[in-house]
Design a protein around this motif. Structure first.
Motif, PDB file in Angstrom:
ATOM      1  N   ALA A 157       0.837  -1.211   0.000  1.00 41.87           N
ATOM      2  CA  ALA A 157       0.000   0.000   0.000  1.00 41.87           C
ATOM      3  C   ALA A 157       0.867   1.254   0.000  1.00 41.87           C
ATOM      4  O   ALA A 157       0.589   2.222  -0.722  1.00 41.87           O
ATOM      5  CB  ALA A 157      -0.930  -0.010   1.210  1.00 41.87           C
ATOM      6  N   TYR A 158       1.921   1.263   0.795  1.00 40.28           N
ATOM      7  CA  TYR A 158       2.828   2.409   0.851  1.00 40.28           C
ATOM      8  C   TYR A 158       3.506   2.619  -0.507  1.00 40.28           C
ATOM      9  O   TYR A 158       3.579   3.751  -1.014  1.00 40.28           O
ATOM     10  CB  TYR A 158       3.878   2.176   1.937  1.00 40.28           C
ATOM     11  N   ALA A 159       3.984   1.537  -1.115  1.00 39.90           N
ATOM     12  CA  ALA A 159       4.657   1.639  -2.417  1.00 39.90           C
ATOM     13  C   ALA A 159       3.723   2.215  -3.472  1.00 39.90           C
ATOM     14  O   ALA A 159       4.132   3.039  -4.301  1.00 39.90           O
ATOM     15  CB  ALA A 159       5.165   0.270  -2.853  1.00 39.90           C
ATOM     16  N   SER A 160       2.463   1.806  -3.453  1.00 39.00           N
ATOM     17  CA  SER A 160       1.519   2.283  -4.466  1.00 39.00           C
ATOM     18  C   SER A 160       1.166   3.753  -4.279  1.00 39.00           C
ATOM     19  O   SER A 160       0.676   4.397  -5.204  1.00 39.00           O
ATOM     20  CB  SER A 160       0.250   1.430  -4.443  1.00 39.00           C
ATOM     21  N   GLU A 161       1.430   4.302  -3.093  1.00 36.88           N
ATOM     22  CA  GLU A 161       1.043   5.682  -2.804  1.00 36.88           C
ATOM     23  C   GLU A 161       2.190   6.681  -2.935  1.00 36.88           C
ATOM     24  O   GLU A 161       1.936   7.883  -3.028  1.00 36.88           O
ATOM     25  CB  GLU A 161       0.449   5.775  -1.390  1.00 36.88           C
ATOM     26  N   MET A 171       7.659  -1.827  -7.463  1.00 35.52           N
ATOM     27  CA  MET A 171       7.894  -1.738  -6.023  1.00 35.52           C
ATOM     28  C   MET A 171       6.800  -2.410  -5.203  1.00 35.52           C
ATOM     29  O   MET A 171       7.044  -2.807  -4.063  1.00 35.52           O
ATOM     30  CB  MET A 171       8.073  -0.283  -5.598  1.00 35.52           C
ATOM     31  N   THR A 172       5.594  -2.568  -5.750  1.00 36.67           N
ATOM     32  CA  THR A 172       4.618  -3.395  -5.046  1.00 36.67           C
ATOM     33  C   THR A 172       5.032  -4.857  -5.140  1.00 36.67           C
ATOM     34  O   THR A 172       4.871  -5.624  -4.187  1.00 36.67           O
ATOM     35  CB  THR A 172       3.197  -3.213  -5.612  1.00 36.67           C
ATOM     36  N   SER A 173       5.590  -5.252  -6.282  1.00 38.54           N
ATOM     37  CA  SER A 173       6.076  -6.629  -6.413  1.00 38.54           C
ATOM     38  C   SER A 173       7.423  -6.821  -5.720  1.00 38.54           C
ATOM     39  O   SER A 173       7.821  -7.950  -5.424  1.00 38.54           O
ATOM     40  CB  SER A 173       6.179  -7.026  -7.888  1.00 38.54           C
ATOM     41  N   TRP A 174       8.151  -5.713  -5.451  1.00 36.68           N
ATOM     42  CA  TRP A 174       9.376  -5.814  -4.656  1.00 36.68           C
ATOM     43  C   TRP A 174       9.054  -6.386  -3.272  1.00 36.68           C
ATOM     44  O   TRP A 174       9.872  -7.075  -2.665  1.00 36.68           O
ATOM     45  CB  TRP A 174      10.032  -4.440  -4.529  1.00 36.68           C
ATOM     46  N   TRP A 408       0.920  -9.716  -5.122  1.00 31.78           N
ATOM     47  CA  TRP A 408       1.145  -8.558  -4.265  1.00 31.78           C
ATOM     48  C   TRP A 408       0.795  -7.257  -4.982  1.00 31.78           C
ATOM     49  O   TRP A 408       0.293  -6.321  -4.369  1.00 31.78           O
ATOM     50  CB  TRP A 408       2.619  -8.492  -3.838  1.00 31.78           C
ATOM     51  N   SER A 409       1.065  -7.205  -6.266  1.00 29.19           N
ATOM     52  CA  SER A 409       0.921  -5.959  -7.008  1.00 29.19           C
ATOM     53  C   SER A 409      -0.533  -5.599  -7.297  1.00 29.19           C
ATOM     54  O   SER A 409      -0.956  -4.461  -7.080  1.00 29.19           O
ATOM     55  CB  SER A 409       1.697  -6.074  -8.333  1.00 29.19           C
ATOM     56  N   ILE A 410      -1.320  -6.557  -7.776  1.00 22.38           N
ATOM     57  CA  ILE A 410      -2.692  -6.277  -8.188  1.00 22.38           C
ATOM     58  C   ILE A 410      -3.563  -5.772  -7.032  1.00 22.38           C
ATOM     59  O   ILE A 410      -4.289  -4.782  -7.191  1.00 22.38           O
ATOM     60  CB  ILE A 410      -3.319  -7.514  -8.875  1.00 22.38           C
ATOM     61  N   PRO A 411      -3.536  -6.394  -5.828  1.00 20.82           N
ATOM     62  CA  PRO A 411      -4.359  -5.859  -4.733  1.00 20.82           C
ATOM     63  C   PRO A 411      -4.016  -4.421  -4.364  1.00 20.82           C
ATOM     64  O   PRO A 411      -4.895  -3.658  -3.941  1.00 20.82           O
ATOM     65  CB  PRO A 411      -4.051  -6.819  -3.569  1.00 20.82           C
ATOM     66  N   ALA A 412      -2.734  -4.028  -4.527  1.00 30.13           N
ATOM     67  CA  ALA A 412      -2.341  -2.652  -4.203  1.00 30.13           C
ATOM     68  C   ALA A 412      -2.759  -1.670  -5.285  1.00 30.13           C
ATOM     69  O   ALA A 412      -2.822  -0.461  -5.037  1.00 30.13           O
ATOM     70  CB  ALA A 412      -0.829  -2.579  -4.009  1.00 30.13           C
ATOM     71  N   GLU A 413      -3.058  -2.157  -6.487  1.00 30.83           N
ATOM     72  CA  GLU A 413      -3.453  -1.290  -7.597  1.00 30.83           C
ATOM     73  C   GLU A 413      -4.962  -1.192  -7.779  1.00 30.83           C
ATOM     74  O   GLU A 413      -5.473  -0.156  -8.192  1.00 30.83           O
ATOM     75  CB  GLU A 413      -2.856  -1.820  -8.906  1.00 30.83           C
ATOM     76  N   VAL A 414      -5.667  -2.282  -7.500  1.00 34.35           N
ATOM     77  CA  VAL A 414      -7.045  -2.393  -7.968  1.00 34.35           C
ATOM     78  C   VAL A 414      -8.045  -1.642  -7.090  1.00 34.35           C
ATOM     79  O   VAL A 414      -9.093  -1.193  -7.571  1.00 34.35           O
ATOM     80  CB  VAL A 414      -7.446  -3.886  -8.095  1.00 34.35           C
ATOM     81  N   GLY A 415      -7.771  -1.467  -5.807  1.00 32.60           N
ATOM     82  CA  GLY A 415      -8.714  -0.790  -4.917  1.00 32.60           C
ATOM     83  C   GLY A 415      -8.717   0.715  -5.137  1.00 32.60           C
ATOM     84  O   GLY A 415      -7.750   1.295  -5.633  1.00 32.60           O
ATOM     85  N   SER A 416      -9.813   1.374  -4.769  1.00 28.87           N
ATOM     86  CA  SER A 416      -9.853   2.832  -4.842  1.00 28.87           C
ATOM     87  C   SER A 416      -8.871   3.403  -3.821  1.00 28.87           C
ATOM     88  O   SER A 416      -8.519   2.751  -2.837  1.00 28.87           O
ATOM     89  CB  SER A 416     -11.261   3.343  -4.549  1.00 28.87           C
ATOM     90  N   ARG A 418      -9.093   5.735  -1.571  1.00 27.99           N
ATOM     91  CA  ARG A 418      -9.596   5.956  -0.208  1.00 27.99           C
ATOM     92  C   ARG A 418      -9.739   4.638   0.557  1.00 27.99           C
ATOM     93  O   ARG A 418      -9.773   4.625   1.784  1.00 27.99           O
ATOM     94  CB  ARG A 418     -10.951   6.676  -0.265  1.00 27.99           C
ATOM     95  N   LEU A 419      -9.842   3.542  -0.170  1.00 29.10           N
ATOM     96  CA  LEU A 419      -9.996   2.230   0.459  1.00 29.10           C
ATOM     97  C   LEU A 419      -8.786   1.327   0.223  1.00 29.10           C
ATOM     98  O   LEU A 419      -8.840   0.135   0.530  1.00 29.10           O
ATOM     99  CB  LEU A 419     -11.253   1.541  -0.088  1.00 29.10           C
ATOM    100  N   ARG A 420      -7.701   1.898  -0.306  1.00 31.85           N
ATOM    101  CA  ARG A 420      -6.576   1.059  -0.716  1.00 31.85           C
ATOM    102  C   ARG A 420      -6.040   0.204   0.435  1.00 31.85           C
ATOM    103  O   ARG A 420      -5.853  -1.004   0.297  1.00 31.85           O
ATOM    104  CB  ARG A 420      -5.447   1.901  -1.297  1.00 31.85           C
TER     105      ARG A 420
END
Length: 523
Positions: A157-161, A171-174, A408-416, A418-420
């Motif tokens: 979540a931190y990497a995606s933000e 970095m989400t897959s890292w 790991w990557s898709i769950p961090a990308e797919v959510g909105s 505010r709800l990530r």
């Protein structure tokens, strides 16, 4: 800044992010890369411990200390019930830790929660290190799992933000790579201590867990908080300061303002779409679809057969390999997993979409698992066990080229946005639930005092992997190259999964936007 200026600045930022190469983005946000890299190092601890305990069951000194004598052939063994319990202890704890993190991170931010979790873990390690019985060991695993659930859901979540669009998948897959590094360290430690004739053979590996908090706590005290967190809290000036730290001194004022405008506009759009910030909101309207995708992709890591083919030392032992061969193969398999993850970064992710990678990888794993099951019918061939062991290594490589990374990557990308954090937490908990079930079943599949199925287990996990492949074909959309705002519009408009890649989206008037397919001859 007026609404019109905000929209223009956000569009300009989105255009720049799409046009930039990966190298240009990396140079422009090098401090964001560094801090994302550092936060993800916490996941090494979860990978280390999970690989440690699961592979201790074939460890002679561990089995002697916590198990009982079965026969001259089987030696000392833990019962299947205790194997399942110890395997699942940290997973159960991590389930509640991930759930708790959804609340804590929303209120306090990623940084403070992460540092607190590391401090708590430093104390909890004493329980597993000093454990005199399987019960005490189980308690230590349960409590430690609370913090691992926080690490595993904070890092992606931190990497995606904190990173621009074309760096987020790396970095989400890292985070997954850190999980593998933890497993590799554990494999090396186990291989080096397997022949030590004392209880220190398994106590030293537990003690090594203290290294990570001692290193990470002082470093993370200087980490910037996510700018998205500050925007959601109505603190734009703090968000701007965070962006300045992430992008460094070379970033222009215009670049910082445009990035902040994009974050602000996306947050405003989601508020306009009535996207809340509670766990309940993850299951409302089109958010339910996004949550489903995140959950199945994360759980797909287990459903693809990882409990069987990945942590396979006990399987190697049951098909007749020696302890020395078993742990050397385990080191080799974990090294191959890390190599596969790097190959995915270099040769796969830059050129192929998430959907195609996930489907191809899952199809490959289905094939390998069924072949392992078929080989088990050849019981009169003394080389079958070695062939099955080699196939599990091949499975590991294919897994890390695909689902291992994208889980790991898709769950961090797919959510909105505010709800990530909560979407990642729910998805990781879906993983933990499926993992607990698999860790209950797996000892019974393998243990010679239970079902003793050995390679036939490949048929079961091949079946679950096939079901996940079918789901992905119909439900998994293409996320590559899409901004978070574009994803909001695509999901809000109900675009079918197989049309995500070919749909044009305008985000200036997002609520009125209808999707149209691109002319594929021009795209």
């Amino acid at each position: 800044m007026t609404v019109t200026q905000l929209e223009v600045a956000a569009e300009e930022n989105a255009k720049k992010e799409v046009e930039q190469t990966v190298w240009e983005s990396a140079k422009g946000c090098k401090w964001g890369l560094f801090w994302s890299f550092t936060v993800s190092l916490c996941v090494i601890m979860e990978g280390y411990d999970l690989n440690l305990l699961g592979n201790f069951f074939a460890f002679p000194e561990f089995a002697k200390r916590y198990g009982h004598y079965v026969s001259p052939e089987a030696g000392y063994q833990l019962t299947p019930a205790w194997q399942a319990g110890l395997n699942n202890g940290s997973g159960v704890g991590a389930f509640f830790g991930a759930f708790l993190n959804g609340y804590l991170s929303t209120r306090f931010g990623h940084k403070r929660v992460l540092i607190a979790a590391l401090a708590v873990l430093s104390c909890l390690i004493f329980i597993t290190f000093l454990a005199q019985s399987a019960v005490m060991l189980l308690i230590g695993q349960l409590l430690s799992g609370l913090t691992w659930g926080i690490f595993a859901t904070t890092a992606p979540a931190y990497a995606s933000e904190v990173l621009p669009l074309n760096l987020r998948v790396y970095m989400t897959s890292w985070t997954n790579m850190c999980f593998i590094i933890g497993q590799l360290i554990a494999s090396g430690v186990l291989a080096g201590l397997v022949n030590l004739q004392s209880e220190w053979a398994f106590r030293i590996p537990f003690a090594l867990q203290w290294v990570w908090p001692a290193f990470l706590i002082p470093v993370l005290c200087f980490a910037p908080e996510s700018p998205w967190h500050f925007v959601r809290k109505g603190r734009p000036e703090d968000a701007k300061k965070s962006l300045q730290r992430l992008y460094g001194k070379n970033a222009t004022e215009v670049q910082i303002q445009d990035t902040l405008a994009a974050i602000t506009k996306t947050n405003a759009l989601e508020q306009e779409m009535e996207i809340g910030t509670s766990y309940r909101d993850c299951f409302k309207g089109f958010e339910a679809r996004r949550t489903e995708i995140a959950c199945v992709c994360f759980a797909g890591q287990v459903l693809s057969g990882s409990s069987f083919a990945y942590n396979s030392t006990y399987f190697f032992q049951q098909v007749g390999l020696t302890s020395d061969q078993t742990y050397k193969l385990n080191v080799g398999g974990t090294g191959m997993a890390l190599f596969g993850a790097f190959c995915s970064w270099i040769f796969v992710m830059p050129y192929f979409g998430r959907r195609r990678i996930y489907l191809t990888g899952m199809g490959f794993c289905v094939s390998v698992l069924f072949i392992i099951g078929i080989l088990n019918t050849q019981t009169d061939n003394k080389h079958v066990g070695l062939a099955q062991a080699v196939l599990t290594l091949l499975w590991t490589f294919g897994y890390q080229l695909s689902m291992g990374q994208l889980g790991w990557s898709i769950p961090a990308e797919v959510g909105s946005t505010r709800l990530r954090q909560k979407t990642v937490c729910i998805a990781r908990n879906a993983y933990y639930v499926v993992s607990v079930i698999s860790q209950v079943l797996q000892p019974y599949f393998m243990n010679p005092t239970a079902w003793n199925l050995r390679g036939y287990t490949g048929f079961f996990w091949g079946g679950t992997a096939l079901l996940t492949f079918i789901w992905a074909f119909f439900r998994l959309p293409e996320l590559k190259g899409r901004s978070y705002e574009e994803l909001d519009v695509l999901f809000a408009q109900g675009v079918p999964a197989r049309k995500f890649k070919t749909t044009e989206v305008s985000t200036i008037h997002a609520k009125e936007t209808k999707y149209v397919e691109k002319d594929l001859n021009q795209s």
